[in-house]
Design a protein around this motif. Structure first.
Motif, PDB file in Angstrom:
ATOM      1  N   ALA A  27       0.553  -1.129  -0.265  1.00  0.00           N
ATOM      2  CA  ALA A  27      -0.124   0.133   0.260  1.00  0.00           C
ATOM      3  C   ALA A  27       0.629   1.074   0.189  1.00  0.00           C
ATOM      4  N   ARG A  28       1.695   1.321   1.164  1.00  0.00           N
ATOM      5  CA  ARG A  28       2.630   2.603   0.663  1.00  0.00           C
ATOM      6  C   ARG A  28       3.343   2.712  -0.523  1.00  0.00           C
ATOM      7  N   ARG A  29       3.336   1.735  -1.257  1.00  0.00           N
ATOM      8  CA  ARG A  29       4.822   1.402  -2.850  1.00  0.00           C
ATOM      9  C   ARG A  29       4.029   2.494  -3.466  1.00  0.00           C
ATOM     10  N   PHE A  30       2.616   1.980  -3.058  1.00  0.00           N
ATOM     11  CA  PHE A  30       0.729   2.612  -4.708  1.00  0.00           C
ATOM     12  C   PHE A  30       0.485   3.752  -3.912  1.00  0.00           C
ATOM     13  N   ASP A  31       1.157   3.947  -2.774  1.00  0.00           N
ATOM     14  CA  ASP A  31       0.823   5.783  -2.551  1.00  0.00           C
ATOM     15  C   ASP A  31      -1.184   5.501  -1.810  1.00  0.00           C
ATOM     16  N   CYS A  32      -1.043   4.244  -1.077  1.00  0.00           N
ATOM     17  CA  CYS A  32      -2.499   4.467  -0.972  1.00  0.00           C
ATOM     18  C   CYS A  32      -2.423   4.170   0.532  1.00  0.00           C
ATOM     19  N   ALA A  33      -3.454   4.602   1.395  1.00  0.00           N
ATOM     20  CA  ALA A  33      -3.499   5.561   2.843  1.00  0.00           C
ATOM     21  C   ALA A  33      -4.195   4.316   3.337  1.00  0.00           C
ATOM     22  N   THR A  34      -3.466   4.083   4.513  1.00  0.00           N
ATOM     23  CA  THR A  34      -3.799   2.807   5.746  1.00  0.00           C
ATOM     24  C   THR A  34      -4.537   3.412   7.174  1.00  0.00           C
ATOM     25  N   ASP A  35      -5.055   3.108   7.516  1.00  0.00           N
ATOM     26  CA  ASP A  35      -6.040   3.392   8.974  1.00  0.00           C
ATOM     27  C   ASP A  35      -6.150   2.542   9.610  1.00  0.00           C
ATOM     28  N   GLN A  36      -5.785   2.755  10.951  1.00  0.00           N
ATOM     29  CA  GLN A  36      -6.398   1.333  11.884  1.00  0.00           C
ATOM     30  C   GLN A  36      -6.378   2.404  13.338  1.00  0.00           C
ATOM     31  N   HIS A  37      -7.636   2.526  13.166  1.00  0.00           N
ATOM     32  CA  HIS A  37      -8.068   3.210  14.606  1.00  0.00           C
ATOM     33  C   HIS A  37      -8.388   2.441  15.788  1.00  0.00           C
ATOM     34  N   GLY A  38      -7.974   1.518  16.912  1.00  0.00           N
ATOM     35  CA  GLY A  38      -8.013   0.696  18.042  1.00  0.00           C
ATOM     36  C   GLY A  38      -9.663  -0.262  17.407  1.00  0.00           C
ATOM     37  N   THR A  39      -9.238  -0.830  15.810  1.00  0.00           N
ATOM     38  CA  THR A  39     -10.219  -1.563  15.535  1.00  0.00           C
ATOM     39  C   THR A  39      -9.183  -2.457  14.590  1.00  0.00           C
ATOM     40  N   SER A  40     -10.355  -3.696  14.716  1.00  0.00           N
ATOM     41  CA  SER A  40      -9.611  -5.225  14.494  1.00  0.00           C
ATOM     42  C   SER A  40      -9.315  -4.939  12.825  1.00  0.00           C
ATOM     43  N   HIS A  41      -9.867  -4.406  11.961  1.00  0.00           N
ATOM     44  CA  HIS A  41      -9.388  -3.994  10.775  1.00  0.00           C
ATOM     45  C   HIS A  41      -8.358  -2.500  10.313  1.00  0.00           C
ATOM     46  N   VAL A  42      -7.691  -2.963   8.924  1.00  0.00           N
ATOM     47  CA  VAL A  42      -7.242  -2.236   8.997  1.00  0.00           C
ATOM     48  C   VAL A  42      -7.542  -1.795   7.527  1.00  0.00           C
ATOM     49  N   ILE A  43      -7.556  -0.475   7.137  1.00  0.00           N
ATOM     50  CA  ILE A  43      -8.566   0.766   5.785  1.00  0.00           C
ATOM     51  C   ILE A  43      -7.845   0.670   4.754  1.00  0.00           C
ATOM     52  N   PHE A  44      -7.601   0.366   4.310  1.00  0.00           N
ATOM     53  CA  PHE A  44      -6.477   0.640   2.685  1.00  0.00           C
ATOM     54  C   PHE A  44      -7.834   1.803   1.974  1.00  0.00           C
ATOM     55  N   ARG A  45      -6.971   2.701   1.728  1.00  0.00           N
ATOM     56  CA  ARG A  45      -7.692   3.826   0.821  1.00  0.00           C
ATOM     57  C   ARG A  45      -7.277   4.548  -0.034  1.00  0.00           C
ATOM     58  N   HIS A  46      -7.231   4.901  -1.553  1.00  0.00           N
ATOM     59  CA  HIS A  46      -7.021   5.265  -2.338  1.00  0.00           C
ATOM     60  C   HIS A  46      -7.471   6.600  -3.692  1.00  0.00           C
ATOM     61  N   PRO A  47      -7.624   7.682  -3.278  1.00  0.00           N
ATOM     62  CA  PRO A  47      -9.124   8.468  -4.318  1.00  0.00           C
ATOM     63  C   PRO A  47      -8.996   7.617  -5.647  1.00  0.00           C
ATOM     64  N   LEU A  48      -8.393   7.145  -6.147  1.00  0.00           N
ATOM     65  CA  LEU A  48      -8.709   6.286  -7.659  1.00  0.00           C
ATOM     66  C   LEU A  48      -9.251   4.618  -7.515  1.00  0.00           C
ATOM     67  N   ALA A  49      -8.559   4.242  -6.208  1.00  0.00           N
ATOM     68  CA  ALA A  49      -8.703   2.846  -6.511  1.00  0.00           C
ATOM     69  C   ALA A  49     -10.118   2.808  -5.961  1.00  0.00           C
ATOM     70  N   GLY A  50     -10.764   3.242  -4.603  1.00  0.00           N
ATOM     71  CA  GLY A  50     -11.635   2.795  -3.686  1.00  0.00           C
ATOM     72  C   GLY A  50     -11.055   2.374  -2.493  1.00  0.00           C
ATOM     73  N   ARG A  51     -11.562   1.856  -1.165  1.00  0.00           N
ATOM     74  CA  ARG A  51     -11.932   1.362  -0.055  1.00  0.00           C
ATOM     75  C   ARG A  51     -11.771   0.198   0.216  1.00  0.00           C
ATOM     76  N   LEU A  52     -10.553  -0.041   0.874  1.00  0.00           N
ATOM     77  CA  LEU A  52     -11.455  -1.865   1.369  1.00  0.00           C
ATOM     78  C   LEU A  52     -10.674  -2.482   2.802  1.00  0.00           C
ATOM     79  N   ALA A  53     -11.854  -2.550   3.469  1.00  0.00           N
ATOM     80  CA  ALA A  53     -11.418  -2.746   4.440  1.00  0.00           C
ATOM     81  C   ALA A  53     -10.865  -4.630   5.136  1.00  0.00           C
ATOM     82  N   VAL A  54      -9.661  -4.486   5.408  1.00  0.00           N
ATOM     83  CA  VAL A  54      -9.041  -6.222   6.177  1.00  0.00           C
ATOM     84  C   VAL A  54      -8.616  -7.029   7.752  1.00  0.00           C
ATOM     85  N   PRO A  55      -9.739  -7.933   7.709  1.00  0.00           N
ATOM     86  CA  PRO A  55      -9.295  -7.806   9.566  1.00  0.00           C
ATOM     87  C   PRO A  55      -7.993  -8.322   9.618  1.00  0.00           C
ATOM     88  N   ALA A  56      -7.057  -7.902  10.622  1.00  0.00           N
ATOM     89  CA  ALA A  56      -5.969  -7.483  10.700  1.00  0.00           C
ATOM     90  C   ALA A  56      -5.520  -9.073  11.555  1.00  0.00           C
TER      91      ALA A  56
END
Length: 81
Positions: A27-56
């Protein structure tokens, strides 16, 4: 071909036994943002590709790896219009 691209290629061939850190590296290589704020999922986001929640949890189920590869595929240079 860099490390992230090689890892992505291996993910395409075998979507089993990946760690969340591997996805974050790609995700870092493709400039995709990652968020995990106290949850069991990591959110991968990019304006051109969309959003995906992945269980950690490990192991990550193959369906999430396939969805992640699809998301990143939208950002690869060969897929730009």
């Amino acid at each position: 071909m860099g490390k992230a691209e090689k890892t992505l290629s291996r993910m395409r061939n075998n979507p089993r036994n990946w760690r969340i850190e591997d996805l974050k590296t790609i995700a870092r290589r493709f400039d995709c943002a990652t968020d995990q704020h106290g949850t069991s999922h990591v959110i991968f986001r990019h304006p051109l590709a969309g959003r995906l929640a992945v269980p950690a949890d490990r192991p990550i189920k193959p369906v999430y790896i396939k969805l992640f590869v699809e998301l990143i595929g939208k950002l690869e240079p060969s897929n730009e219009s």
